[in-house]
Design an enzyme around this catalytic site. Structure first.
Site, PDB file in Angstrom:
ATOM      1  N   GLU A  99       0.826  -1.199   0.000  1.00  0.00           N
ATOM      2  CA  GLU A  99       0.000   0.000   0.000  1.00  0.00           C
ATOM      3  C   GLU A  99       0.859   1.247   0.000  1.00  0.00           C
ATOM      4  O   GLU A  99       1.977   1.250   0.505  1.00  0.00           O
ATOM      5  CB  GLU A  99      -0.878   0.014   1.245  1.00  0.00           C
ATOM      6  N   CYS A 112       3.605   8.511   1.053  1.00  0.00           N
ATOM      7  CA  CYS A 112       4.161   7.557   2.010  1.00  0.00           C
ATOM      8  C   CYS A 112       4.222   6.201   1.312  1.00  0.00           C
ATOM      9  O   CYS A 112       3.196   5.664   0.905  1.00  0.00           O
ATOM     10  CB  CYS A 112       3.236   7.512   3.229  1.00  0.00           C
ATOM     11  N   CYS A 119       6.607  -7.060   7.365  1.00  0.00           N
ATOM     12  CA  CYS A 119       7.754  -6.565   8.134  1.00  0.00           C
ATOM     13  C   CYS A 119       8.165  -7.639   9.124  1.00  0.00           C
ATOM     14  O   CYS A 119       7.318  -8.354   9.662  1.00  0.00           O
ATOM     15  CB  CYS A 119       7.367  -5.292   8.890  1.00  0.00           C
ATOM     16  N   CYS A 123       7.102  -4.994  16.008  1.00  0.00           N
ATOM     17  CA  CYS A 123       6.773  -3.964  16.993  1.00  0.00           C
ATOM     18  C   CYS A 123       5.349  -4.231  17.488  1.00  0.00           C
ATOM     19  O   CYS A 123       4.445  -4.473  16.687  1.00  0.00           O
ATOM     20  CB  CYS A 123       6.898  -2.569  16.389  1.00  0.00           C
ATOM     21  N   CYS A 126       2.152  -2.202  16.062  1.00  0.00           N
ATOM     22  CA  CYS A 126       2.056  -1.943  14.623  1.00  0.00           C
ATOM     23  C   CYS A 126       1.327  -3.084  13.934  1.00  0.00           C
ATOM     24  O   CYS A 126       1.672  -4.255  14.118  1.00  0.00           O
ATOM     25  CB  CYS A 126       3.449  -1.793  14.022  1.00  0.00           C
ATOM     26  N   CYS A 353      -0.851   5.978  10.144  1.00  0.00           N
ATOM     27  CA  CYS A 353       0.388   5.273  10.515  1.00  0.00           C
ATOM     28  C   CYS A 353       0.098   3.943  11.179  1.00  0.00           C
ATOM     29  O   CYS A 353      -0.713   3.870  12.088  1.00  0.00           O
ATOM     30  CB  CYS A 353       1.193   6.063  11.540  1.00  0.00           C
TER      31      CYS A 353
END
Ligand code: SAH
Length: 379
Positions: A99, A112, A119, A123, A126, A353
């Site tokens: 995305e 962005c 990933c 974290c 996230c 975010c």
């Protein structure tokens, strides 16, 4: 530098920074300086069809068409937020999707982009982390996001009232989408060079920002290789708490991380490092924690960007209240540490975010070719 045309697959020119493109152009019998003309067509005008590049010799165009291509990821879906933020779901290949998000503001337009599919860093706050890691994006896939967004946005771009003459829709690029860019340094570095190259997207170095969760050795390598703005996901003032939120901290604790940041600025003549700090209710938002941050950062060229937590299904965290966030910021400012609160944009389309591609395991699936995969689409 030699560039091989692998098998019969045509080489994707979006993956070649200028010296590599010059070598490629030379290898197919043209003058290396033609690479600049080619870049002006590709990046200045968003052209992908070689036959349309009319100031290049006809036989050169024919050779290009034979062994090269300008290919960006394909758009699967576009969503537009009430606040003007746009999110694209892109198909990277038969099974992978990423995305990117465009955030228009009065004086700038920020794109962005993603650097990996998923990933590996885990974290705890996230949602990208929840889907695990699929693969690195290639340079062409990273550059292709900006190339594609520029083309899409330029179609109906109306410059905002305060725009400078000739302003294009994308003035800033941030690597804050899916993935950890420093875990894919090999492909990210050439992309950063194409963003800032005068014959590439010609974006000022200060307007290209790489955000990292804190891969210390790679911060040193980045300092040697390119000059762009650095953002670091700090999120906690102590090692105990940071290790819980950002597990890479167990390997590279805060002290080491900050040393790498100051080194980066020294090498780059950079103005400051932006430290991102997600505001989690009752976890890291207490005034005492703001004062601990002051002890870490005061006197250093640092800015704190406080990000209200964006929740996602299954998370144990809650967003700090607006009053707590303001109190935290005021505490920092009162002690001489610069701090701003990031305005949440595009949350009605899950574009804020940490929300990118966060709906993998249990949500919408979209058919791409013959495979069904989970994607980050709000249905
Ligand atoms: N992997 C890189 C870049 C991607 S994330 C990094 O960690 O810096 C961009 C920013 O959004 C990071 O600071 C990240 O910590 C933050 N973020 C992640 N999840 C979030 C969430 N749910 N709410 C608010 N911010 C989040």
């Amino acid at each position: 530098m030699a560039v091989e045309v692998a098998g019969r697959e045509r080489i994707n020119l979006l993956g070649l920074e200028r010296p590599a493109l010059e070598a490629f152009v030379g290898s197919i019998g043209s003058k290396p300086f033609r690479a600049r003309q080619l870049m002006q067509w590709m990046y200045g005008r968003g052209e992908s069809r070689f036959e349309a590049m009319t100031d290049l010799a006809k036989d050169f165009r024919a050779r290009l068409a034979d062994c090269a291509q300008v290919r960006a990821p394909q758009i699967v879906r576009t969503q537009q937020s009430a606040d003007g933020t746009r999110k694209w779901l892109l198909r990277a290949d038969a099974t992978q999707a990423i995305e990117m998000v465009y955030i228009p503001e009065e004086s700038r337009g920020t794109l962005c982009i993603s650097s990996q599919v998923g990933c590996a860093l885990d974290c705890s706050f996230c949602s990208t982390a929840q889907q695990g890691f699929n693969r690195n994006l290639s340079t062409a896939e990273i550059v292709g996001q900006v190339w594609l967004a520029a083309r899409e946005l330029e179609r109906d771009f109306v410059p905002p009232p305060g725009a400078s003459p000739g302003q294009r829709p994308i003035t800033n690029v941030v690597l804050m989408g899916m993935g950890e860019p420093l875990a894919n340094l090999r492909n990210v570095v050439p992309a950063l060079r194409i963003f800032t190259d005068d014959f590439g997207f010609d974006i000022s170095r200060r307007r290209v920002t790489l955000s990292t969760s804190g891969l210390v050795p790679q911060i040193y390598r980045l300092a040697d290789e390119v000059n762009v703005a650095l953002a670091v996901s700090l999120h906690a003032p102590t090692d105990d708490l940071r290790s819980e939120l950002v597990p890479i901290n167990r390997k590279h604790p805060i002290k080491e991380l900050l040393e790498a940041c100051w080194h980066y600025l020294d090498e780059q003549n950079g103005r400051s490092v932006t430290f991102e700090y997600v505001m989690l209710e009752g976890v890291n938002d207490q005034p005492g924690q703001a004062r601990e941050l002051v002890r870490l950062l005061k006197g250093h060229p640092a800015k704190l960007n406080l990000i209200p937590f964006n929740p996602f299904p299954g998370t144990k965290y809650r967003r700090s209240g607006a009053a707590a966030i303001q109190r935290f910021r005021d505490e920092l400012l009162a002690h001489g540490v610069l701090a701003t609160i990031r305005r949440t944009r595009g949350d009605d389309i899950d574009a804020a975010c940490g929300q990118l591609a966060g709906r993998v395991q249990n949500r919408a699936t979209v058919r791409l070719g013959s495979k069904t995969i989970g994607l980050a689409v709000q249905t």
